[in-house]
Scaffold this motif. Sequence first.
Motif, PDB file in Angstrom:
ATOM      1  N   ILE A 123      -9.440 -34.934  12.298  1.00  0.00           N
ATOM      2  CA  ILE A 123      -9.253 -35.364  13.801  1.00  0.00           C
ATOM      3  C   ILE A 123      -9.542 -34.349  14.663  1.00  0.00           C
ATOM      4  O   ILE A 123      -9.095 -33.136  14.522  1.00  0.00           O
ATOM      5  CB  ILE A 123      -8.156 -35.887  14.008  1.00  0.00           C
ATOM      6  N   ASP A 124     -10.670 -34.527  15.531  1.00  0.00           N
ATOM      7  CA  ASP A 124     -11.143 -33.292  16.534  1.00  0.00           C
ATOM      8  C   ASP A 124     -10.226 -33.300  17.966  1.00  0.00           C
ATOM      9  O   ASP A 124      -9.314 -34.026  17.860  1.00  0.00           O
ATOM     10  CB  ASP A 124     -12.686 -33.515  16.653  1.00  0.00           C
ATOM     11  N   ASP A 125     -10.681 -32.368  18.844  1.00  0.00           N
ATOM     12  CA  ASP A 125      -9.873 -32.421  20.019  1.00  0.00           C
ATOM     13  C   ASP A 125      -9.681 -33.631  20.891  1.00  0.00           C
ATOM     14  O   ASP A 125      -9.139 -33.662  21.793  1.00  0.00           O
ATOM     15  CB  ASP A 125     -10.275 -31.077  20.630  1.00  0.00           C
ATOM     16  N   GLU A 126     -10.755 -34.470  20.481  1.00  0.00           N
ATOM     17  CA  GLU A 126     -10.721 -35.587  21.576  1.00  0.00           C
ATOM     18  C   GLU A 126     -10.158 -36.685  20.789  1.00  0.00           C
ATOM     19  O   GLU A 126     -10.394 -37.834  21.245  1.00  0.00           O
ATOM     20  CB  GLU A 126     -12.434 -35.763  21.614  1.00  0.00           C
ATOM     21  N   GLY A 127      -9.563 -36.699  19.542  1.00  0.00           N
ATOM     22  CA  GLY A 127      -9.139 -37.504  19.084  1.00  0.00           C
ATOM     23  C   GLY A 127      -9.821 -38.406  17.932  1.00  0.00           C
ATOM     24  O   GLY A 127      -9.425 -39.643  17.662  1.00  0.00           O
ATOM     25  N   LYS A 128     -11.130 -37.989  17.728  1.00  0.00           N
ATOM     26  CA  LYS A 128     -11.985 -38.914  17.088  1.00  0.00           C
ATOM     27  C   LYS A 128     -12.083 -38.236  15.536  1.00  0.00           C
ATOM     28  O   LYS A 128     -11.713 -37.240  15.438  1.00  0.00           O
ATOM     29  CB  LYS A 128     -13.473 -38.711  17.649  1.00  0.00           C
ATOM     30  N   ILE A 161     -14.159 -46.264   7.682  1.00  0.00           N
ATOM     31  CA  ILE A 161     -14.387 -45.789   8.759  1.00  0.00           C
ATOM     32  C   ILE A 161     -15.613 -44.809   8.862  1.00  0.00           C
ATOM     33  O   ILE A 161     -15.988 -44.477   7.368  1.00  0.00           O
ATOM     34  CB  ILE A 161     -13.191 -44.366   8.883  1.00  0.00           C
ATOM     35  N   PHE A 162     -16.093 -44.307   9.974  1.00  0.00           N
ATOM     36  CA  PHE A 162     -17.254 -43.551   9.991  1.00  0.00           C
ATOM     37  C   PHE A 162     -17.016 -42.217  11.092  1.00  0.00           C
ATOM     38  O   PHE A 162     -16.336 -42.379  11.776  1.00  0.00           O
ATOM     39  CB  PHE A 162     -18.372 -44.515  10.478  1.00  0.00           C
ATOM     40  N   ASP A 163     -18.145 -41.372  10.774  1.00  0.00           N
ATOM     41  CA  ASP A 163     -17.782 -40.209  11.704  1.00  0.00           C
ATOM     42  C   ASP A 163     -17.951 -40.798  13.125  1.00  0.00           C
ATOM     43  O   ASP A 163     -18.719 -41.231  13.782  1.00  0.00           O
ATOM     44  CB  ASP A 163     -19.054 -39.543  11.666  1.00  0.00           C
ATOM     45  N   GLY A 164     -17.027 -40.296  14.182  1.00  0.00           N
ATOM     46  CA  GLY A 164     -16.727 -40.622  15.517  1.00  0.00           C
ATOM     47  C   GLY A 164     -15.766 -41.659  15.685  1.00  0.00           C
ATOM     48  O   GLY A 164     -15.590 -41.907  16.874  1.00  0.00           O
ATOM     49  N   ASP A 165     -15.301 -42.577  14.744  1.00  0.00           N
ATOM     50  CA  ASP A 165     -14.412 -43.557  15.131  1.00  0.00           C
ATOM     51  C   ASP A 165     -13.006 -42.940  15.506  1.00  0.00           C
ATOM     52  O   ASP A 165     -12.919 -41.894  15.320  1.00  0.00           O
ATOM     53  CB  ASP A 165     -14.177 -44.257  13.668  1.00  0.00           C
ATOM     54  N   VAL A 166     -12.090 -43.629  15.914  1.00  0.00           N
ATOM     55  CA  VAL A 166     -10.868 -43.476  16.430  1.00  0.00           C
ATOM     56  C   VAL A 166      -9.879 -44.303  15.762  1.00  0.00           C
ATOM     57  O   VAL A 166     -10.234 -45.294  15.186  1.00  0.00           O
ATOM     58  CB  VAL A 166     -10.692 -43.626  17.935  1.00  0.00           C
ATOM     59  N   LYS A 185      -8.726 -37.501  -1.228  1.00  0.00           N
ATOM     60  CA  LYS A 185      -7.796 -38.546  -0.555  1.00  0.00           C
ATOM     61  C   LYS A 185      -6.832 -37.753   0.171  1.00  0.00           C
ATOM     62  O   LYS A 185      -6.184 -36.450  -0.204  1.00  0.00           O
ATOM     63  CB  LYS A 185      -7.117 -39.338  -1.831  1.00  0.00           C
ATOM     64  N   SER A 186      -6.349 -37.895   1.426  1.00  0.00           N
ATOM     65  CA  SER A 186      -5.537 -37.303   2.158  1.00  0.00           C
ATOM     66  C   SER A 186      -4.695 -38.133   3.458  1.00  0.00           C
ATOM     67  O   SER A 186      -5.284 -39.316   3.481  1.00  0.00           O
ATOM     68  CB  SER A 186      -6.137 -35.956   2.826  1.00  0.00           C
ATOM     69  N   LEU A 187      -3.788 -37.576   4.252  1.00  0.00           N
ATOM     70  CA  LEU A 187      -3.348 -38.506   5.429  1.00  0.00           C
ATOM     71  C   LEU A 187      -3.994 -37.653   6.628  1.00  0.00           C
ATOM     72  O   LEU A 187      -4.577 -36.760   6.849  1.00  0.00           O
ATOM     73  CB  LEU A 187      -2.011 -37.791   5.486  1.00  0.00           C
ATOM     74  N   LEU A 188      -4.386 -38.700   7.402  1.00  0.00           N
ATOM     75  CA  LEU A 188      -4.475 -38.418   9.110  1.00  0.00           C
ATOM     76  C   LEU A 188      -3.519 -38.986   9.684  1.00  0.00           C
ATOM     77  O   LEU A 188      -3.074 -40.058   9.534  1.00  0.00           O
ATOM     78  CB  LEU A 188      -6.057 -39.108   9.145  1.00  0.00           C
ATOM     79  N   TRP A 189      -3.367 -38.070  11.116  1.00  0.00           N
ATOM     80  CA  TRP A 189      -2.377 -38.765  11.838  1.00  0.00           C
ATOM     81  C   TRP A 189      -2.773 -38.182  13.291  1.00  0.00           C
ATOM     82  O   TRP A 189      -3.365 -36.767  13.537  1.00  0.00           O
ATOM     83  CB  TRP A 189      -1.119 -38.079  11.487  1.00  0.00           C
TER      84      TRP A 189
END
Length: 260
Positions: A123-128, A161-166, A185-189
């Motif tokens: 997750i980048d600084d813009e939440g994407k 999911i694709f690059d740039g999604d939120v 495989k991992s977690l995103l939050w």
Amino acid sequence: MASTIYRLRQFVIVCALFVSASFLWNGLKIGLEEDFATATEGRLQAEGSENSKPLKLIVTHSDNEGDGKTDNDSISNNSLEDSKCNIPHLDINGSEVIGFFEKHQPLKCQLSDSGIDPNWVFIDDEGKIRFIEKRKTAKCFIRYFRRFDDNRNEYDKPVNIFDGDVMTNSDFGVVACAQGTQKWKSLLWTVAENKEAHLKALKQKEMRENSKLIPNPEPRLNVYFLGFDSLSQMSFRRKLPKTVKFLEEVLGSVVLNGRF
């Protein structure tokens, strides 16, 4: 015949001694029981008279800011009711404790030469949601989940999911990716946008605006408590100086300093 009479005499003497000893023992036992009963009754009467008296409290030391008197007789029995807790003003870098603290180097969770592949998605600084350059062509799915109770989570069906999604359905998700024969495989939050919460906030704002038109409206307090578990007030200031500065100087927070 003489020996028989002698033995009979000895038997009579032994029986007489045994009977005499029994009488003496019983008399002594009865006397001891009477003395014990008398002493116990007297002690219970004394305790009863003491318990009937009100409890007297003498305070020898407290944080109460008094008039400087040190005589115990001059201290009021109810001085605890008038006392208050005074937070001591201590030096956070005092010589008696500073030796237990040291500055550690930041943890290097993933070294460049460790051979461990970096996270494919982040997750980048813009939440994407972003894919690293090496994994741009990977196919990834996310399965949103949320807390159901203390022991269970509630999971949604996997979605692409694709690059740039939120992230939309939850703050948390399990991401699974595949590229060729490789898998990850991992977690995103993150903090996902909650439209219902936004609508609720707008309604509350409208209610506040309308309440200004009502004479003498009821006061509505809005207090947010932020706590740091397992951290003393002094360690909080030693180890988190930037957080302290932000809370006190930027947010204008009221730090309880150990009073809570």
